[in-house]
Design an enzyme around this catalytic site. Structure first.
Site, PDB file in Angstrom:
ATOM      1  N   HIS A  41      -9.722  -3.963   7.267  1.00 29.07           N
ATOM      2  CA  HIS A  41     -10.409  -3.826   5.986  1.00 29.07           C
ATOM      3  C   HIS A  41     -11.055  -5.145   5.561  1.00 29.07           C
ATOM      4  CE1 HIS A  41      -8.017   0.023   4.826  1.00 29.07           C
ATOM      5  NE2 HIS A  41      -9.140   0.300   5.452  1.00 29.07           N
ATOM      6  N   HIS A 124      -4.225   5.712   1.969  1.00 26.91           N
ATOM      7  CA  HIS A 124      -4.442   4.570   2.871  1.00 26.91           C
ATOM      8  C   HIS A 124      -4.407   5.082   4.315  1.00 26.91           C
ATOM      9  CE1 HIS A 124      -3.777   0.830   5.052  1.00 26.91           C
ATOM     10  NE2 HIS A 124      -4.309   0.215   4.000  1.00 26.91           N
ATOM     11  N   GLU A 126      -3.338   3.876   7.027  1.00 20.94           N
ATOM     12  CA  GLU A 126      -2.054   3.713   7.736  1.00 20.94           C
ATOM     13  C   GLU A 126      -1.095   4.844   7.355  1.00 20.94           C
ATOM     14  OE1 GLU A 126       0.031  -0.107   7.464  1.00 20.94           O
ATOM     15  OE2 GLU A 126       1.909   0.990   7.757  1.00 20.94           O
ATOM     16  N   CYS A 194       5.736  -5.862   7.398  1.00 19.78           N
ATOM     17  CA  CYS A 194       5.595  -6.671   8.608  1.00 19.78           C
ATOM     18  C   CYS A 194       5.761  -8.161   8.294  1.00 19.78           C
ATOM     19  CB  CYS A 194       4.240  -6.401   9.263  1.00 19.78           C
ATOM     20  SG  CYS A 194       2.909  -7.247   8.453  1.00 19.78           S
ATOM     21  N   SER A 222      -8.229  -3.717   0.881  1.00 17.34           N
ATOM     22  CA  SER A 222      -7.195  -4.266   1.761  1.00 17.34           C
ATOM     23  C   SER A 222      -5.856  -4.217   1.037  1.00 17.34           C
ATOM     24  CB  SER A 222      -7.557  -5.711   2.127  1.00 17.34           C
ATOM     25  OG  SER A 222      -6.396  -6.416   2.516  1.00 17.34           O
ATOM     26  N   SER A 223      -4.921  -3.441   1.586  1.00 16.10           N
ATOM     27  CA  SER A 223      -3.627  -3.259   0.925  1.00 16.10           C
ATOM     28  C   SER A 223      -2.898  -4.591   0.758  1.00 16.10           C
ATOM     29  CB  SER A 223      -2.771  -2.287   1.746  1.00 16.10           C
ATOM     30  OG  SER A 223      -1.491  -2.182   1.196  1.00 16.10           O
ATOM     31  N   SER A 266      -6.490  -9.559   6.739  1.00 17.07           N
ATOM     32  CA  SER A 266      -7.725  -9.147   7.409  1.00 17.07           C
ATOM     33  C   SER A 266      -8.915 -10.039   7.044  1.00 17.07           C
ATOM     34  CB  SER A 266      -8.032  -7.685   7.072  1.00 17.07           C
ATOM     35  OG  SER A 266      -7.838  -7.436   5.703  1.00 17.07           O
TER      36      SER A 266
HETATM   37  S1  SF4 Z   1      -2.147  -5.448  11.297  1.00 16.80           S
HETATM   38 FE1  SF4 Z   1      -1.246  -7.318  10.493  1.00 16.80          FE
HETATM   39  S2  SF4 Z   1      -0.677  -6.800   8.406  1.00 16.80           S
HETATM   40 FE2  SF4 Z   1      -0.927  -4.856   9.512  1.00 16.80          FE
HETATM   41  S3  SF4 Z   1       1.126  -4.388  10.335  1.00 16.80           S
HETATM   42 FE3  SF4 Z   1       0.033  -5.499  11.918  1.00 16.80          FE
HETATM   43  S4  SF4 Z   1       0.674  -7.618  11.650  1.00 16.80           S
HETATM   44 FE4  SF4 Z   1       1.132  -6.534   9.731  1.00 16.80          FE
END
Ligand code: SF4
Length: 317
Positions: A41, A124, A126, A194, A222-223, A266
Site C-alpha cells: 500500500h 482490508h 489481508e 508481525c 496502509s494499515s 510500505s
Molecule cells: S509485509 Fe511487512 S508488515 Fe506485513 S506481515 Fe510481512 S513483515 Fe509484517
C-alpha cells in the site's frame, strides 16, 4: 528545527520481498507483469513499478490469458488461487511469509474442530485473504465491543488469529475480551502481529517522548501506517500521516522545536528524505536518528526468480 528519525522505520522484509518479486519478474519475463491489487500500500512504490512495466488490477479476470501474475504481499483467498490455476496463469505469490503463517495457523485450528475468530479490519485485503484461505467460516471482530455482540455459544471451542498489522494494545484488549467471553479458547503464543509492526510501534512510542510533533510517512490505506499515527495521538503528541513532503503543512510546527519522523512498513526511505527536504524549505534542520532495534530479517524469493542471485530480497525503490 531538530528532526529525529525513528529506528526502525519504513520497509519491512515482506515489502522488500514483494517489490523484488515484481522487479525480478519484469527482468526475467519482460513487461507486462500483472499484479493483483497494489503490491504494497504505497502509491510511490506502485507508480515506480508501473513505470517499469507492471500493470495493477483488482481482479484476476482483468489479467489476459497466459500473462505472468503476481499476488500482492497481503495474500489472496483460495478462490483466487484456484481461479488462477484453472486458467493456467503463471503465478508468483508475493504473500508475506508472516501472512502465510497466519493462514496456516488458522487452518490448523479449523482442522482441530475449533470455530475461528479473526481479529482484524473489515475490507482490508489481508483480512479478505485470510478469511478465504482457511476453508471454513471465520468470524471477524474489530473491537472489544464486537466481542460482546457475538452469538457463538460461550462453551464452543474457539480459536483466534490476528491481522499482522494491528495495534499491539488494541489486540491485547480484544483478546482479553474473547478470553472472558469463551470458556474454551486458544490462540497463538504471541499474537500474529508481525515483528515489523511491533518494532515500528515501539519506536514511535520512544520517539514521542522526545519530540513535539510526529510525522508518519505512509499511505492513507496502509494499515500499519495508520496504527503508527494512532499511537502518536494516544500518547498526546500531535501526529500527522502524510504521503510525502508535498503534504507538510507549516502550521503544524508553530512553537515546535523537535519533529519526529517515522514511516510505515510500505513507505520507502526516499519519501522520508522528501519530507526532510520539505522541512528544510521551512528553515534550517538538524537531523539525528534514534538508536533503535536493528532488523536483520530477510525472506527468500520464490525459486523461479533465484536463478542468478543468492535468493535474497533487496528492493529499495
Ligand atoms: S509485509 Fe511487512 S508488515 Fe506485513 S506481515 Fe510481512 S513483515 Fe509484517
Amino acid at each position: 528545527m531538530r528532526v529525529v528519525l525513528a529506528q526502525p522505520r519504513g520497509f519491512c522484509a515482506g515489502v522488500v520481498r514483494a517489490i523484488d518479486i515484481v522487479e525480478r519478474a519484469l527482468e526475467k519475463y519482460g513487461e507486462p507483469v500483472y499484479v493483483r491489487h497494489e503490491i504494497v500500500h504505497n502509491k510511490h512504490v506502485v507508480d515506480t513499478l508501473k513505470n517499469k512495466g507492471a500493470r495493477f488490477v483488482e481482479e484476476l479476470n482483468e489479467v489476459p490469458d497466459g500473462a505472468v501474475t503476481v499476488f500482492s504481499a497481503h495474500g489472496v483467498p483460495q478462490a483466487v488461487v484456484k481461479d488462477a490455476q484453472a486458467r493456467g496463469l503463471p503465478v508468483l505469490d508475493a504473500t508475506c511469509p508472516l501472512v502465510s503463517k497466519v493462514h496456516n495457523q488458522g487452518k490448523r485450528y479449523v482442522a482441530h474442530g475449533r470455530e475461528l475468530i479473526l481479529i482484524g479490519h473489515a475490507g482490508h485485503p489481508e483480512v479478505e485473504g485470510t478469511m478465504g484461505q482457511v476453508g471454513a467460516p471465520v468470524t471477524l471482530v474489530q473491537s472489544d465491543t464486537d466481542v460482546e455482540t457475538l452469538t457463538i455459544p460461550s462453551d464452543t471451542p474457539v480459536a483466534y488469529i490476528t491481522q499482522t498489522t494491528l495495534s499491539i494494545d488494541d489486540t491485547k484488549t480484544i483478546i482479553a475480551a474473547l478470553k472472558r467471553r469463551f470458556t474454551d479458547i486458544v490462540g497463538p503464543e504471541t499474537t500474529d502481529i508481525c515483528y515489523a509492526t511491533q518494532n515500528r510501534q515501539t519506536a514511535v512510542r520512544e520517539l514521542s517522548k522526545l519530540v513535539d510533533v510526529i510525522l508518519v510517512v505512509g499511505a492513507k490505506n496502509s494499515s500499519n501506517s495508520n496504527r503508527l499515527r494512532e499511537i502518536g495521538h494516544e500518547v498526546g503528541t500531535p501526529c500527522y500521516l502524510i504521503a510525502d513532503g508535498s503534504e507538510v503543512e507549516p502550521d503544524w510546527f508553530n512553537g515546535a522545536e523537535t519533529v519526529g519522523i517515522t514511516a510505515g512498513a510500505s513507505a520507502p526511505e526516499v519519501l522520508v528524505e522528501d519530507v526532510i527536504d520539505a522541512l528544510r524549505r521551512l528553515g534550517p534542520v538538524e537531523v539525528s536518528e534514534l538508536t533503535g532495534r536493528q532488523e536483520t530479517i530477510e525472506f527468500r524469493l520464490p525459486p523461479e526468480l533465484t536463478d542468478s542471485t543468492a535468493g535474497r530480497a533487496t528492493a529499495k525503490v
